[in-house]
Write a protein that holds these residues in place. Sequence first.
Motif, mmCIF file in Angstrom:
data_model
loop_
_atom_site.group_PDB
_atom_site.id
_atom_site.type_symbol
_atom_site.label_atom_id
_atom_site.label_comp_id
_atom_site.label_asym_id
_atom_site.label_seq_id
_atom_site.Cartn_x
_atom_site.Cartn_y
_atom_site.Cartn_z
ATOM 1 N N LEU A 295 0.831 -1.211 0.000
ATOM 2 C CA LEU A 295 0.000 0.000 0.000
ATOM 3 C C LEU A 295 0.862 1.256 0.000
ATOM 4 O O LEU A 295 0.575 2.227 -0.710
ATOM 5 C CB LEU A 295 -0.931 -0.012 1.215
ATOM 6 C CG LEU A 295 -1.995 -1.120 1.251
ATOM 7 C CD1 LEU A 295 -2.764 -1.078 2.559
ATOM 8 C CD2 LEU A 295 -2.947 -0.991 0.061
ATOM 9 N N SER A 296 1.931 1.244 0.801
ATOM 10 C CA SER A 296 2.812 2.414 0.859
ATOM 11 C C SER A 296 3.538 2.619 -0.467
ATOM 12 O O SER A 296 3.774 3.756 -0.889
ATOM 13 C CB SER A 296 3.821 2.257 1.997
ATOM 14 O OG SER A 296 4.788 1.265 1.684
ATOM 15 N N TRP A 297 3.924 1.521 -1.104
ATOM 16 C CA TRP A 297 4.607 1.608 -2.407
ATOM 17 C C TRP A 297 3.707 2.310 -3.422
ATOM 18 O O TRP A 297 4.139 3.245 -4.112
ATOM 19 C CB TRP A 297 4.956 0.203 -2.894
ATOM 20 C CG TRP A 297 5.614 0.152 -4.246
ATOM 21 C CD1 TRP A 297 5.012 0.394 -5.450
ATOM 22 C CD2 TRP A 297 6.986 -0.145 -4.533
ATOM 23 N NE1 TRP A 297 5.911 0.256 -6.464
ATOM 24 C CE2 TRP A 297 7.140 -0.066 -5.945
ATOM 25 C CE3 TRP A 297 8.081 -0.477 -3.753
ATOM 26 C CZ2 TRP A 297 8.356 -0.313 -6.563
ATOM 27 C CZ3 TRP A 297 9.293 -0.710 -4.382
ATOM 28 C CH2 TRP A 297 9.418 -0.635 -5.762
ATOM 29 N N ILE A 298 2.459 1.870 -3.514
ATOM 30 C CA ILE A 298 1.531 2.458 -4.481
ATOM 31 C C ILE A 298 1.257 3.924 -4.157
ATOM 32 O O ILE A 298 1.243 4.782 -5.050
ATOM 33 C CB ILE A 298 0.221 1.651 -4.518
ATOM 34 C CG1 ILE A 298 0.494 0.237 -5.041
ATOM 35 C CG2 ILE A 298 -0.827 2.339 -5.399
ATOM 36 C CD1 ILE A 298 -0.692 -0.695 -4.943
ATOM 37 N N ALA A 299 1.080 4.226 -2.866
ATOM 38 C CA ALA A 299 0.756 5.597 -2.466
ATOM 39 C C ALA A 299 1.917 6.555 -2.705
ATOM 40 O O ALA A 299 1.743 7.626 -3.304
ATOM 41 C CB ALA A 299 0.338 5.624 -0.998
ATOM 42 N N THR A 300 3.117 6.172 -2.253
ATOM 43 C CA THR A 300 4.248 7.099 -2.317
ATOM 44 C C THR A 300 4.888 7.166 -3.701
ATOM 45 O O THR A 300 5.329 8.239 -4.133
ATOM 46 C CB THR A 300 5.327 6.716 -1.292
ATOM 47 O OG1 THR A 300 5.755 5.361 -1.521
ATOM 48 C CG2 THR A 300 4.782 6.844 0.125
ATOM 49 N N ARG A 301 4.915 6.019 -4.416
ATOM 50 C CA ARG A 301 5.683 5.971 -5.660
ATOM 51 C C ARG A 301 4.829 6.085 -6.922
ATOM 52 O O ARG A 301 5.378 6.383 -7.992
ATOM 53 C CB ARG A 301 6.499 4.678 -5.703
ATOM 54 C CG ARG A 301 7.403 4.541 -4.498
ATOM 55 C CD ARG A 301 8.367 3.406 -4.598
ATOM 56 N NE ARG A 301 9.267 3.410 -3.450
ATOM 57 C CZ ARG A 301 10.491 2.910 -3.454
ATOM 58 N NH1 ARG A 301 10.963 2.347 -4.547
ATOM 59 N NH2 ARG A 301 11.243 2.960 -2.374
ATOM 60 N N HIS A 302 3.541 5.853 -6.793
ATOM 61 C CA HIS A 302 2.690 5.923 -7.981
ATOM 62 C C HIS A 302 1.525 6.892 -7.806
ATOM 63 O O HIS A 302 0.640 6.947 -8.649
ATOM 64 C CB HIS A 302 2.168 4.531 -8.336
ATOM 65 C CG HIS A 302 3.260 3.549 -8.612
ATOM 66 N ND1 HIS A 302 4.071 3.617 -9.721
ATOM 67 C CD2 HIS A 302 3.713 2.485 -7.892
ATOM 68 C CE1 HIS A 302 4.949 2.641 -9.695
ATOM 69 N NE2 HIS A 302 4.756 1.940 -8.594
#
Length: 394
Positions: free
Chosen positions: A250-257
Amino acid sequence: MSTVEFEADPYTTRMGHLPKSLIQLLNCDPQTGLCNKGWNDVTLALIFASAFLLVRTYLYTTIFPPLAKRWKVLPGRIHLMKFSEQAWLLFCHTLALTVGVGLLIGRPYGSAFWGNSEGMHHFWIDYPVAHKRLDPAFKLYYFGVLGYWLHHCAGLVIEGYQRLSVERARSQGRKQQAKVPKRSDYGALAVHHVVTVSLVALSYYMHFTRIGHVTMVLLDVADILLPLAKILKYTGKQTICDVAFAIFTLSWIATRHYFLLLLCYSIYKDPFTYIPEKYRSWDPNGTESFYSMNVYYVFNTLFAALQILLIYWLAMVIKVVVKVVQGGKAEDVRSDDEDEESELTEVDDAMTEKSIKRKAGNSSPNQRPASGVELRNGDWGTVKESSVRSRRRH
């Protein structure tokens, strides 16, 4: 320096307590307390890179092995290497995020971290006048990040050389242990490191450190959660690992995308609104402005390349998510092909050593042991591959 330049960034660190050699290395102006750019910056970057390599070597050899034993990491050299790598990443990115967030608090562009458009406008407002000089703490942070990624580049070159050495030995029929786990995304990692170092170095040199600061903090969030999930896996805490991996996804999608794409949109659109036209030119010796159309295309291309790499890794993350949803375990899909080979080599070497000791203590050197070990060139040699695989299954 004009009063505008000094007042634009009120986060100046008092330099009275700093060593004179550090003040000179940082190119600090004693009157303003702000740091200029100069050739000393190259030395500073190399010092940080060397320091990271030295500290990494110390932790890998002295701290992480007993820690792995205490936390009951699965036995084996490859498992220890993987644990050490993730522990190192967790340590570095936690430190970077802590310092980065601390420096972000109270700055006019700090709200850009959570996507505030007003904060993003301050990436470009007063460029280049208020962006040219940095306070010592911020400059140390920025070069710490640059040195960290330079040390990763050096590590990746060493890793590539080691892998080539292993492959060359095996192609010649010689046995050689793999010193590092094989990565299916080695090429992507190499491109990522080059892009990252380019972005950090160019953003510093061309006075775009504000957007560089927010970008680095955003990327550090997921870079903490992934090593944490892997460490939990290596220590046998699979359920907590799966939860940590879900949070990481979830953090990957939120912060990076999402948030990173908002920054990319600001890079694409806002400079033409907030940078005065007289500063939208390449004039390093006059106005010290670097914002030409060529620079515009370079930064947009680098951020696009970074986003493509992140999408590539997101696809790998989704594969793991699908596997977990289907009842499997969260596992690193990048190095699975190496694990079996490495463990075979380790068991093979261990059994060879045991058989040699058995031979030395045996009065009859030609007697064949009951374990099924073959006699090769007068010594008890390697275990049959089928026997090793059977050992791994049980």
